[in-house]
Design an enzyme around this catalytic site. Structure first.
Site, PDB file in Angstrom:
ATOM      1  CE  LYS A  38      -1.852   1.752   3.521  1.00  0.00           C
ATOM      2  NZ  LYS A  38      -2.057   2.392   4.816  1.00  0.00           N
TER       3      LYS A  38
ATOM      4  CG  ASP B  23      -5.579  -4.215   4.014  1.00  0.00           C
ATOM      5  OD1 ASP B  23      -5.200  -4.329   5.193  1.00  0.00           O
ATOM      6  OD2 ASP B  23      -6.473  -3.433   3.671  1.00  0.00           O
ATOM      7  CG  HIS B  24      -0.560  -4.490   7.919  1.00  0.00           C
ATOM      8  ND1 HIS B  24      -0.745  -3.190   7.574  1.00  0.00           N
ATOM      9  CD2 HIS B  24      -0.635  -4.516   9.268  1.00  0.00           C
ATOM     10  CE1 HIS B  24      -0.922  -2.450   8.655  1.00  0.00           C
ATOM     11  NE2 HIS B  24      -0.862  -3.230   9.697  1.00  0.00           N
TER      12      HIS B  24
ATOM     13  CG  HIS C  17      -5.550  -1.088   7.200  1.00  0.00           C
ATOM     14  ND1 HIS C  17      -4.953  -1.937   6.308  1.00  0.00           N
ATOM     15  CD2 HIS C  17      -4.594  -0.181   7.543  1.00  0.00           C
ATOM     16  CE1 HIS C  17      -3.683  -1.559   6.126  1.00  0.00           C
ATOM     17  NE2 HIS C  17      -3.452  -0.496   6.858  1.00  0.00           N
TER      18      HIS C  17
ATOM     19  CE  LYS D 289      -1.330   0.058  17.311  1.00  0.00           C
ATOM     20  NZ  LYS D 289      -1.631   0.397  15.928  1.00  0.00           N
TER      21      LYS D 289
HETATM   22  N1  LIG Z   1       7.587   1.328   6.562  1.00  0.00           N
HETATM   23  C1  LIG Z   1       6.429   0.776   6.895  1.00  0.00           C
HETATM   24  O1  LIG Z   1       6.142   0.430   8.039  1.00  0.00           O
HETATM   25  C2  LIG Z   1       5.384   0.575   5.837  1.00  0.00           C
HETATM   26  C3  LIG Z   1       5.638   0.858   4.508  1.00  0.00           C
HETATM   27  N2  LIG Z   1       4.686   0.587   3.563  1.00  0.00           N
HETATM   28  C4  LIG Z   1       4.930   0.872   2.154  1.00  0.00           C
HETATM   29  O2  LIG Z   1       6.119   0.205   1.719  1.00  0.00           O
HETATM   30  C5  LIG Z   1       6.811   0.981   0.753  1.00  0.00           C
HETATM   31  C6  LIG Z   1       8.233   1.252   1.229  1.00  0.00           C
HETATM   32  O3  LIG Z   1       8.178   1.970   2.423  1.00  0.00           O
HETATM   33  P1  LIG Z   1       9.461   2.197   3.357  1.00  0.00           P
HETATM   34  O4  LIG Z   1      10.291   0.988   3.436  1.00  0.00           O
HETATM   35  O5  LIG Z   1       8.929   2.788   4.596  1.00  0.00           O
HETATM   36  O6  LIG Z   1      10.252   3.333   2.540  1.00  0.00           O
HETATM   37  P2  LIG Z   1      11.802   3.734   2.656  1.00  0.00           P
HETATM   38  O7  LIG Z   1      11.874   5.135   2.161  1.00  0.00           O
HETATM   39  O8  LIG Z   1      12.366   3.401   3.978  1.00  0.00           O
HETATM   40  O9  LIG Z   1      12.496   2.764   1.598  1.00  0.00           O
HETATM   41  C7  LIG Z   1      12.413   2.958   0.213  1.00  0.00           C
HETATM   42  C8  LIG Z   1      13.246   1.915  -0.460  1.00  0.00           C
HETATM   43  O10 LIG Z   1      13.163   2.120  -1.860  1.00  0.00           O
HETATM   44  C9  LIG Z   1      14.486   2.059  -2.383  1.00  0.00           C
HETATM   45  N3  LIG Z   1      14.588   2.851  -3.600  1.00  0.00           N
HETATM   46  C10 LIG Z   1      14.161   4.111  -3.800  1.00  0.00           C
HETATM   47  N4  LIG Z   1      14.432   4.484  -5.076  1.00  0.00           N
HETATM   48  C11 LIG Z   1      15.042   3.433  -5.671  1.00  0.00           C
HETATM   49  C12 LIG Z   1      15.556   3.188  -6.955  1.00  0.00           C
HETATM   50  N5  LIG Z   1      15.488   4.105  -7.928  1.00  0.00           N
HETATM   51  N6  LIG Z   1      16.109   1.992  -7.199  1.00  0.00           N
HETATM   52  C13 LIG Z   1      16.184   1.040  -6.252  1.00  0.00           C
HETATM   53  N7  LIG Z   1      15.695   1.220  -5.022  1.00  0.00           N
HETATM   54  C14 LIG Z   1      15.140   2.394  -4.731  1.00  0.00           C
HETATM   55  C15 LIG Z   1      15.327   2.642  -1.288  1.00  0.00           C
HETATM   56  O11 LIG Z   1      16.664   2.260  -1.487  1.00  0.00           O
HETATM   57  P3  LIG Z   1      17.889   3.251  -1.225  1.00  0.00           P
HETATM   58  O12 LIG Z   1      17.515   4.152  -0.105  1.00  0.00           O
HETATM   59  O13 LIG Z   1      18.985   2.310  -0.905  1.00  0.00           O
HETATM   60  O14 LIG Z   1      18.039   3.952  -2.505  1.00  0.00           O
HETATM   61  C16 LIG Z   1      14.738   1.976  -0.094  1.00  0.00           C
HETATM   62  O15 LIG Z   1      15.213   0.669   0.046  1.00  0.00           O
HETATM   63  C17 LIG Z   1       5.961   2.236   0.565  1.00  0.00           C
HETATM   64  O16 LIG Z   1       5.062   2.027  -0.479  1.00  0.00           O
HETATM   65  C18 LIG Z   1       5.192   2.346   1.863  1.00  0.00           C
HETATM   66  O17 LIG Z   1       3.983   3.040   1.734  1.00  0.00           O
HETATM   67  C19 LIG Z   1       3.484   0.015   3.896  1.00  0.00           C
HETATM   68  C20 LIG Z   1       3.175  -0.281   5.192  1.00  0.00           C
HETATM   69  C21 LIG Z   1       4.082  -0.013   6.276  1.00  0.00           C
HETATM   70  O1  LIG Z   2      -1.070   0.820   7.119  1.00  0.00           O
HETATM   71  C1  LIG Z   2      -0.925   1.478   8.122  1.00  0.00           C
HETATM   72  O2  LIG Z   2      -1.168   0.911   9.310  1.00  0.00           O
HETATM   73  C2  LIG Z   2      -0.572   1.436  10.484  1.00  0.00           C
HETATM   74  C3  LIG Z   2      -1.344   0.832  11.653  1.00  0.00           C
HETATM   75  O3  LIG Z   2      -1.198  -0.546  11.612  1.00  0.00           O
HETATM   76  P1  LIG Z   2      -1.382  -1.425  12.950  1.00  0.00           P
HETATM   77  O4  LIG Z   2      -1.136  -2.812  12.495  1.00  0.00           O
HETATM   78  O5  LIG Z   2      -0.370  -0.911  13.934  1.00  0.00           O
HETATM   79  O6  LIG Z   2      -2.778  -1.178  13.426  1.00  0.00           O
HETATM   80  C4  LIG Z   2      -0.603   2.942  10.524  1.00  0.00           C
HETATM   81  O7  LIG Z   2       0.196   3.404  11.593  1.00  0.00           O
HETATM   82  C5  LIG Z   2      -0.036   3.503   9.236  1.00  0.00           C
HETATM   83  O8  LIG Z   2      -0.184   4.921   9.238  1.00  0.00           O
HETATM   84  C6  LIG Z   2      -0.736   2.926   8.050  1.00  0.00           C
HETATM   85  O9  LIG Z   2      -0.058   3.317   6.865  1.00  0.00           O
END
Ligand SMILES: NC(=O)C1=CN([C@@H]2O[C@H](COP(=O)(O)OP(=O)(O)OC[C@H]3O[C@@H](n4cnc5c(N)ncnc54)[C@H](OP(=O)(O)O)[C@@H]3O)[C@@H](O)[C@H]2O)C=CC1
Ligand SMILES: O=C1O[C@H](COP(=O)(O)O)[C@@H](O)[C@H](O)[C@H]1O
Length: 504
Positions: free
Chosen positions: A155, A184-185, A247, A352
């Site tokens: 997402k 959708d976790h 969700h 929470k």
């Molecule tokens: N973090 C979370 O808890 C959650 C995240 N998500 C979703 O997951 C996805 C990732 O989120 P998140 O991990 O937080 O984001 P981050 O910004 O932490 O990570 C992004 C990643 O994308 C890589 N990246 C960016 N551009 C490039 C490129 N051109 N080529 C290769 N790799 C690239 C980065 O690598 P580098 O920095 O090495 O370039 C990095 O590994 C998003 O869609 C987010 O909405 C969904 C639910 C929860």
């Molecule tokens: O997808 C998302 O969920 C979290 C909340 O997840 P939960 O498992 O802790 O209830 C939310 O914090 C985040 O903003 C949203 O992108």
């Protein structure tokens, strides 16, 4: 030990291997599956990113994530064994030239893994990168020839109905629907899956599960945290897109769907889509009545001073983004006609808690003396999704003594007591299912689009009419006044953990 069947050999490429999601969720989930003996005998996991890492440094970084976030910590040197399956590939995923190298690596890993391994590409990257990656992967010879290729998409799945449709079209131009796993976790949470067991493995509830006996339904997903450094993303999202479109509407589907005739993935998804299609579209001039929004200001959160949303990193100082949203939905079908579903979610709230409550209609009063019934009458079923994982039936009982005095009591099934904390994390379940090729807990294209259709009128009105009263709630509260008014207009109030405790 959980009961997993053995999976076919698997090669998993994680685009975003150097990112936060892999660090906090994906890698710990894969490691826990390994500890539970649920990973295939042959598997390779390749993290992809632009950052510079040697394999050793990459493993070291991920080990820190395990120490902080894993359900089970390193036991008996298992990390050392698991990490033999990890490697890192530095590549710019937007550069088509790089895919020749990726293709070569894929071929090597596949040969190592054995006959017909699953080859999974996980998009743990910002959504704008997904189309470029998918198009490039589709050019790889291995993907074209093999039906074992799977694409996992995180997402947010689109920003609105149109972009979600575009994203689906793009994915389906290159891959079959069966190959696409939209995450959708919430659907991976044990307590969410258990709603199906509660409803359809017991004959007890079904006769009551309709408009004749249910007064209304409530869903709360409250968080104490703010946007936690994700201001940039959140500015493009807001609570309605971030939580309700996905969700919370999925929870509505689980509560409201008709019994499936089988547990086949498409059968369950069909029944859910029926619910989404039956949700009444809110007319634009009724959005004010059916939906409320809020944004937190600065203040105190459990003794700690916290900034307002507009002061968080990456947000606009005049931001109109909602960090709280509440909506009243109606489902226009035979089962649910006239039963309101009140849902709310927000950040920096008092607690929470994700919980849903089925409030049954009240019993008639005449059987008991008036003084006996003057206490609060619960008559409800609550499902704690997280962090409380329980099912609680609250009902009236006679207080011991001479007089007929009633007081509310609870019958509770608690996961911790029953299963001793063995439940897998949502991402463990979902990753296992991707490797197993079971799409039941993933969103089909039409599900995602139907959910966007439900929220579009609210998004359009909120997008046009900027709120003049933001910020309008304090940290550590239960959100803005408007949300209280939304439900109070119907003679109800929000049920929350503190309310429950007071009522005990
Ligand atoms: N973090 C979370 O808890 C959650 C995240 N998500 C979703 O997951 C996805 C990732 O989120 P998140 O991990 O937080 O984001 P981050 O910004 O932490 O990570 C992004 C990643 O994308 C890589 N990246 C960016 N551009 C490039 C490129 N051109 N080529 C290769 N790799 C690239 C980065 O690598 P580098 O920095 O090495 O370039 C990095 O590994 C998003 O869609 C987010 O909405 C969904 C639910 C929860
Ligand atoms: O997808 C998302 O969920 C979290 C909340 O997840 P939960 O498992 O802790 O209830 C939310 O914090 C985040 O903003 C949203 O992108």
């Amino acid at each position: 030990m959980l009961d997993y069947k053995k999976l076919s050999p698997t090669v998993l490429f994680i685009f975003g291997g150097s990112g936060d999601l892999n660090y906090r969720k994906l890698n710990p989930a894969l490691y826990n599956l390994f500890l539970d003996n649920a990973m295939p005998d042959h598997f390779s996991i390749v993290g992809i990113g632009r950052s510079e890492f040697s394999d050793a440094d990459y493993k070291k970084k991920l080990k820190e994530g395990i120490d902080q976030f894993s359900r089970i910590k390193d036991s008996n040197g298992a990390w050392k064994e698991f990490s033999k399956h990890l490697s890192y590939l530095k590549m710019d995923a937007t550069n088509p030239e790089e895919y020749k190298r990726l293709s070569k690596i894929a071929k090597e890993k596949e040969d190592e893994a054995g006959d017909h391994p699953n080859v999974i590409f996980y998009m743990a990257v910002a959504p704008q990168l997904v189309p470029a990656i998918v198009k490039n992967i589709a050019t790889m010879k291995e993907c074209q020839e093999r039906k074992y290729t799977r694409i996992v998409v995180e997402k947010p799945f689109g920003h609105d109905l149109k972009s979600a449709k575009d994203m689906n079209q793009m994915l389906l131009e290159h891959f079959e629907e069966e190959q696409v796993y939209r995450i959708d976790h919430y659907l991976g949470k044990e307590t969410v899956q258990n709603i199906l067991a509660l409803r359809f493995a017991n004959a007890l509830f079904e006769p009551l599960w309709n408009r004749h006996y249910i007064d209304h339904v409530q869903i709360t997903a409250s968080e104490t945290v703010g946007v936690e450094g994700r201001g940039g993303y959140y500015e493009t999202s807001g609570a309605l897109r971030d939580m309700i479109q996905n969700h919370i509407l999925q929870l509505v589907c689980m509560i409201a769907m008709e019994p499936p005739v089988s547990f086949n993935a498409n059968e369950i998804r069909n029944k859910k889509v029926d619910v989404l299609n039956a949700i009444r579209r809110i007319a634009k001039d009724q959005v004010q009545e059916y939906a409320a929004r809020g944004q937190y200001g600065s203040g105190w959160m459990q003794g700690e001073k916290v900034p307002g949303y507009r002061e968080e990193k990456g947000t606009d100082p005049k931001s109109a983004t909602e960090t709280f949203a509440a909506v009243k939905f109606y489902i226009d079908n035979w089962r649910w006609e006239g039963v309101p579903f009140y849902v709310r979610t927000g950040k920096r709230l008092h607690e929470k808690s994700t919980e849903l409550t089925i409030q049954f209609k009240p019993a008639p009063d005449f059987a008991f003396p008036k003084e006996a019934t003057e206490t609060w009458r619960p008559n409800r079923l609550s499902v704690g999704i997280s962090p409380e994982m329980d099912i609680c039936l609250s009902f009236q009982a006679k207080r011991p003594g001479q007089a007929m005095v009633l007081n509310p009591v609870n019958m509770i099934f608690n996961y911790e007591d029953t299963y001793k904390g063995e439940e897998p994390e949502a991402y463990e379940t979902l990753l296992y299912d991707v490797m197993d090729g079971d799409p039941t807990l993933f969103m089909r294209a039409d599900q995602v689009e139907a959910a966007w259709e439900v929220v579009m009128p609210i998004l359009e009105v909120w997008g046009k009419r900027k709120p003049l009263n933001f910020p309008n709630y304090s940290p550590d509260s239960w959100g803005p006044e408007d949300a209280e008014a939304l439900i109070a207009r119907d003679g109800h109030n929000w049920i929350s953990q503190p309310t429950k405790q007071k009522e005990k």
